[in-house]
Design a protein around this motif. Sequence first.
Motif, PDB file in Angstrom:
ATOM      1  N   TRP A  37       0.847  -1.183   0.000  1.00 48.25           N
ATOM      2  CA  TRP A  37       0.000   0.000   0.000  1.00 48.25           C
ATOM      3  C   TRP A  37       0.892   1.244   0.000  1.00 48.25           C
ATOM      4  O   TRP A  37       1.814   1.358   0.823  1.00 48.25           O
ATOM      5  CB  TRP A  37      -0.928   0.024   1.207  1.00 48.25           C
ATOM      6  CG  TRP A  37      -2.066  -0.942   1.089  1.00 48.25           C
ATOM      7  CD1 TRP A  37      -2.138  -2.194   1.621  1.00 48.25           C
ATOM      8  CD2 TRP A  37      -3.291  -0.732   0.384  1.00 48.25           C
ATOM      9  NE1 TRP A  37      -3.331  -2.779   1.295  1.00 48.25           N
ATOM     10  CE2 TRP A  37      -4.067  -1.892   0.529  1.00 48.25           C
ATOM     11  CE3 TRP A  37      -3.822   0.333  -0.354  1.00 48.25           C
ATOM     12  CZ2 TRP A  37      -5.345  -2.036  -0.030  1.00 48.25           C
ATOM     13  CZ3 TRP A  37      -5.084   0.195  -0.912  1.00 48.25           C
ATOM     14  CH2 TRP A  37      -5.826  -0.978  -0.745  1.00 48.25           C
ATOM     15  N   ILE A  38       0.583   2.154  -0.891  1.00 51.31           N
ATOM     16  CA  ILE A  38       1.309   3.414  -1.056  1.00 51.31           C
ATOM     17  C   ILE A  38       0.275   4.515  -1.193  1.00 51.31           C
ATOM     18  O   ILE A  38      -0.782   4.296  -1.792  1.00 51.31           O
ATOM     19  CB  ILE A  38       2.208   3.351  -2.313  1.00 51.31           C
ATOM     20  CG1 ILE A  38       3.332   2.315  -2.115  1.00 51.31           C
ATOM     21  CG2 ILE A  38       2.804   4.713  -2.639  1.00 51.31           C
ATOM     22  CD1 ILE A  38       4.105   1.994  -3.374  1.00 51.31           C
ATOM     23  N   ARG A  39       0.573   5.680  -0.671  1.00 55.17           N
ATOM     24  CA  ARG A  39      -0.380   6.778  -0.797  1.00 55.17           C
ATOM     25  C   ARG A  39       0.322   8.045  -1.259  1.00 55.17           C
ATOM     26  O   ARG A  39       1.543   8.187  -1.136  1.00 55.17           O
ATOM     27  CB  ARG A  39      -1.106   7.042   0.520  1.00 55.17           C
ATOM     28  CG  ARG A  39      -0.226   7.592   1.634  1.00 55.17           C
ATOM     29  CD  ARG A  39      -1.059   7.811   2.889  1.00 55.17           C
ATOM     30  NE  ARG A  39      -0.260   8.379   3.979  1.00 55.17           N
ATOM     31  CZ  ARG A  39      -0.753   8.686   5.169  1.00 55.17           C
ATOM     32  NH1 ARG A  39      -2.046   8.485   5.442  1.00 55.17           N
ATOM     33  NH2 ARG A  39       0.038   9.207   6.099  1.00 55.17           N
ATOM     34  N   GLN A  40      -0.477   8.969  -1.779  1.00 58.46           N
ATOM     35  CA  GLN A  40       0.063  10.253  -2.223  1.00 58.46           C
ATOM     36  C   GLN A  40      -0.871  11.370  -1.780  1.00 58.46           C
ATOM     37  O   GLN A  40      -1.946  11.569  -2.366  1.00 58.46           O
ATOM     38  CB  GLN A  40       0.246  10.283  -3.739  1.00 58.46           C
ATOM     39  CG  GLN A  40       0.912  11.551  -4.222  1.00 58.46           C
ATOM     40  CD  GLN A  40       1.364  11.461  -5.658  1.00 58.46           C
ATOM     41  OE1 GLN A  40       0.809  10.718  -6.455  1.00 58.46           O
ATOM     42  NE2 GLN A  40       2.405  12.218  -6.007  1.00 58.46           N
ATOM     43  N   PRO A  41      -0.487  12.107  -0.747  1.00 57.87           N
ATOM     44  CA  PRO A  41      -1.276  13.271  -0.333  1.00 57.87           C
ATOM     45  C   PRO A  41      -1.239  14.348  -1.408  1.00 57.87           C
ATOM     46  O   PRO A  41      -0.295  14.393  -2.212  1.00 57.87           O
ATOM     47  CB  PRO A  41      -0.576  13.743   0.945  1.00 57.87           C
ATOM     48  CG  PRO A  41       0.235  12.564   1.400  1.00 57.87           C
ATOM     49  CD  PRO A  41       0.641  11.866   0.147  1.00 57.87           C
ATOM     50  N   PRO A  42      -2.221  15.217  -1.428  1.00 56.80           N
ATOM     51  CA  PRO A  42      -2.252  16.260  -2.458  1.00 56.80           C
ATOM     52  C   PRO A  42      -1.019  17.148  -2.391  1.00 56.80           C
ATOM     53  O   PRO A  42      -0.644  17.626  -1.315  1.00 56.80           O
ATOM     54  CB  PRO A  42      -3.537  17.030  -2.136  1.00 56.80           C
ATOM     55  CG  PRO A  42      -3.903  16.638  -0.742  1.00 56.80           C
ATOM     56  CD  PRO A  42      -3.382  15.281  -0.539  1.00 56.80           C
ATOM     57  N   GLY A  43      -0.380  17.315  -3.527  1.00 55.04           N
ATOM     58  CA  GLY A  43       0.784  18.170  -3.610  1.00 55.04           C
ATOM     59  C   GLY A  43       2.060  17.582  -3.033  1.00 55.04           C
ATOM     60  O   GLY A  43       3.083  18.283  -2.936  1.00 55.04           O
ATOM     61  N   LYS A  44       2.038  16.316  -2.641  1.00 54.90           N
ATOM     62  CA  LYS A  44       3.206  15.688  -2.035  1.00 54.90           C
ATOM     63  C   LYS A  44       3.609  14.426  -2.807  1.00 54.90           C
ATOM     64  O   LYS A  44       2.919  14.000  -3.730  1.00 54.90           O
ATOM     65  CB  LYS A  44       2.920  15.336  -0.575  1.00 54.90           C
ATOM     66  CG  LYS A  44       2.626  16.548   0.300  1.00 54.90           C
ATOM     67  CD  LYS A  44       2.439  16.149   1.755  1.00 54.90           C
ATOM     68  CE  LYS A  44       2.166  17.354   2.629  1.00 54.90           C
ATOM     69  NZ  LYS A  44       1.979  16.974   4.060  1.00 54.90           N
ATOM     70  N   GLY A  45       4.721  13.856  -2.403  1.00 56.34           N
ATOM     71  CA  GLY A  45       5.204  12.653  -3.058  1.00 56.34           C
ATOM     72  C   GLY A  45       4.540  11.393  -2.532  1.00 56.34           C
ATOM     73  O   GLY A  45       3.710  11.427  -1.615  1.00 56.34           O
ATOM     74  N   LEU A  46       4.927  10.282  -3.133  1.00 60.30           N
ATOM     75  CA  LEU A  46       4.402   8.994  -2.720  1.00 60.30           C
ATOM     76  C   LEU A  46       4.956   8.598  -1.352  1.00 60.30           C
ATOM     77  O   LEU A  46       6.118   8.859  -1.048  1.00 60.30           O
ATOM     78  CB  LEU A  46       4.764   7.925  -3.756  1.00 60.30           C
ATOM     79  CG  LEU A  46       4.137   8.097  -5.145  1.00 60.30           C
ATOM     80  CD1 LEU A  46       4.802   7.149  -6.141  1.00 60.30           C
ATOM     81  CD2 LEU A  46       2.648   7.852  -5.101  1.00 60.30           C
ATOM     82  N   GLU A  47       4.115   7.953  -0.559  1.00 57.05           N
ATOM     83  CA  GLU A  47       4.518   7.492   0.760  1.00 57.05           C
ATOM     84  C   GLU A  47       4.228   6.010   0.890  1.00 57.05           C
ATOM     85  O   GLU A  47       3.089   5.569   0.723  1.00 57.05           O
ATOM     86  CB  GLU A  47       3.782   8.257   1.866  1.00 57.05           C
ATOM     87  CG  GLU A  47       4.168   7.809   3.277  1.00 57.05           C
ATOM     88  CD  GLU A  47       3.407   8.543   4.365  1.00 57.05           C
ATOM     89  OE1 GLU A  47       2.364   9.155   4.079  1.00 57.05           O
ATOM     90  OE2 GLU A  47       3.875   8.489   5.542  1.00 57.05           O
TER      91      GLU A  47
END
Length: 125
Positions: A37-47
Amino acid sequence: VQLQESGPGLVKPSQTLSLTCTVSGGSITTASYYWTWIRQPPGKGLEWMGAISYSGRLVYSPSLKSRTSISRDTSKNQVTLQLSSVTPEDTAVYYCAASKRLVAGATTKNLYDYWGQGTQVTVSS
């Protein structure tokens, strides 16, 4: 192999976010993949959030470990993510991805063989 994320698009603060990644074209237990599982907050990179292996081994991001739970339903060929005590900072597009090799923390797209299209989750009251 195809991956499809699903879940509620809106979650209230302090609640638990629950997402499902449905895998088709291959078994989550026999395909020798790590399901991540990977996420990407708005305006930020992948986490990178965490992963579960074909054998059920779990690895979590240290920064999210206290709030994250990844599990699998082998009968449905699904991998589930639960993130507790969410805040607006958890607003992001959430992806599931598959790779033959586990590189904890890796978010470089070409390290993964397959990606889902992603699902937007907004945390708001």
